[in-house]
Design a protein around this motif. Structure first.
Motif, mmCIF file in Angstrom:
data_model
loop_
_atom_site.group_PDB
_atom_site.id
_atom_site.type_symbol
_atom_site.label_atom_id
_atom_site.label_comp_id
_atom_site.label_asym_id
_atom_site.label_seq_id
_atom_site.Cartn_x
_atom_site.Cartn_y
_atom_site.Cartn_z
ATOM 1 N N VAL A 113 0.878 -1.272 -0.082
ATOM 2 C CA VAL A 113 0.026 0.061 0.255
ATOM 3 C C VAL A 113 0.997 1.148 -0.084
ATOM 4 O O VAL A 113 0.605 2.174 -0.832
ATOM 5 N N LEU A 114 1.884 1.094 0.790
ATOM 6 C CA LEU A 114 3.085 2.311 0.780
ATOM 7 C C LEU A 114 3.392 2.650 -0.581
ATOM 8 O O LEU A 114 3.430 3.965 -1.099
ATOM 9 N N SER A 115 3.921 1.645 -1.089
ATOM 10 C CA SER A 115 4.464 1.732 -2.552
ATOM 11 C C SER A 115 3.307 2.382 -3.458
ATOM 12 O O SER A 115 3.666 3.078 -4.416
ATOM 13 N N PHE A 116 2.055 1.971 -3.503
ATOM 14 C CA PHE A 116 0.953 2.619 -4.120
ATOM 15 C C PHE A 116 1.037 3.835 -3.804
ATOM 16 O O PHE A 116 0.792 4.884 -5.042
ATOM 17 N N PHE A 117 1.110 4.372 -2.692
ATOM 18 C CA PHE A 117 1.028 5.744 -2.500
ATOM 19 C C PHE A 117 2.187 6.572 -3.331
ATOM 20 O O PHE A 117 1.805 7.614 -3.589
ATOM 21 N N PHE A 118 3.328 6.224 -2.926
ATOM 22 C CA PHE A 118 4.541 6.613 -3.735
ATOM 23 C C PHE A 118 4.160 6.741 -5.345
ATOM 24 O O PHE A 118 4.264 7.814 -5.835
ATOM 25 N N LYS A 119 3.677 5.763 -5.699
ATOM 26 C CA LYS A 119 3.336 5.798 -7.193
ATOM 27 C C LYS A 119 2.270 6.824 -7.501
ATOM 28 O O LYS A 119 2.413 7.315 -8.756
ATOM 29 N N CYS A 120 1.617 6.943 -6.678
ATOM 30 C CA CYS A 120 0.354 7.944 -6.970
ATOM 31 C C CYS A 120 1.073 9.470 -6.692
ATOM 32 O O CYS A 120 0.053 10.227 -7.054
#
Length: 154
Positions: free
Chosen positions: A10-17
């Motif tokens: 989820v944290l990786s997804f935040f960074f990608k967004c």
């Protein structure tokens, strides 16, 4: 769910967004590692944050890591972390001191625990019921001729 790996996804997804993480974004996976008895990875993540200096740890970060280290009976490393906090003028709070004192009492290091209690007062941090309960347990063990380990395990 005790799945720190999901938290990192989820944290990786935040960074990608394009979202920028803050210290709370990292406190959660650090705590997840601790809950999974994976304190080694929690410490690695903590040290990476310290090294990169992008995210500055807060009280919750320190409390979480110190608690995990003490649960693993690595009080020495927890104490080193408290000392590094003081070098950076980050004042340990009652939770941090009580965790260390409790761990030292549990390990039978009463003299060191007493030193931490004295230091706590020097930093104007007032002991609380948790702090004193650790002391009472250690004193009761001495009176009954039991080691601190005997009482903590029962």
């Amino acid at each position: 769910m005790n799945r720190a790996d999901f938290g990192f996804a989820v944290l990786s997804f935040f960074f990608k967004c394009g979202y920028k993480a803050d210290v709370a974004s990292f406190n959660t996976p650090i705590n997840g590692y601790i809950l999974q008895d994976n304190t080694a990875n929690a410490v690695k993540l903590f040290l990476r944050l310290m090294k990169d200096e992008d995210i500055i740890p807060n009280e919750v970060t320190y409390e979480t890591i110190i608690n995990g280290l003490c649960k693993l009976e690595n009080t020495t490393m927890a104490i080193q972390l408290v000392r590094s906090m003081q070098i950076w003028n980050f004042k340990p709070n009652v939770v941090i001191y009580s965790t260390i004192i409790g761990s030292l009492c549990k390990d039978g290091n009463i003299d060191d625990a007493f030193s931490f209690l004295s230091e706590m007062r020097e930093w104007d941090v007032m002991p609380n019921v948790v702090t004193y309960n650790s002391w009472l347990m250690a004193c009761a063990n001495w009176v009954n001729g039991r080691t601190p380990q005997d009482c903590w395990e029962t």
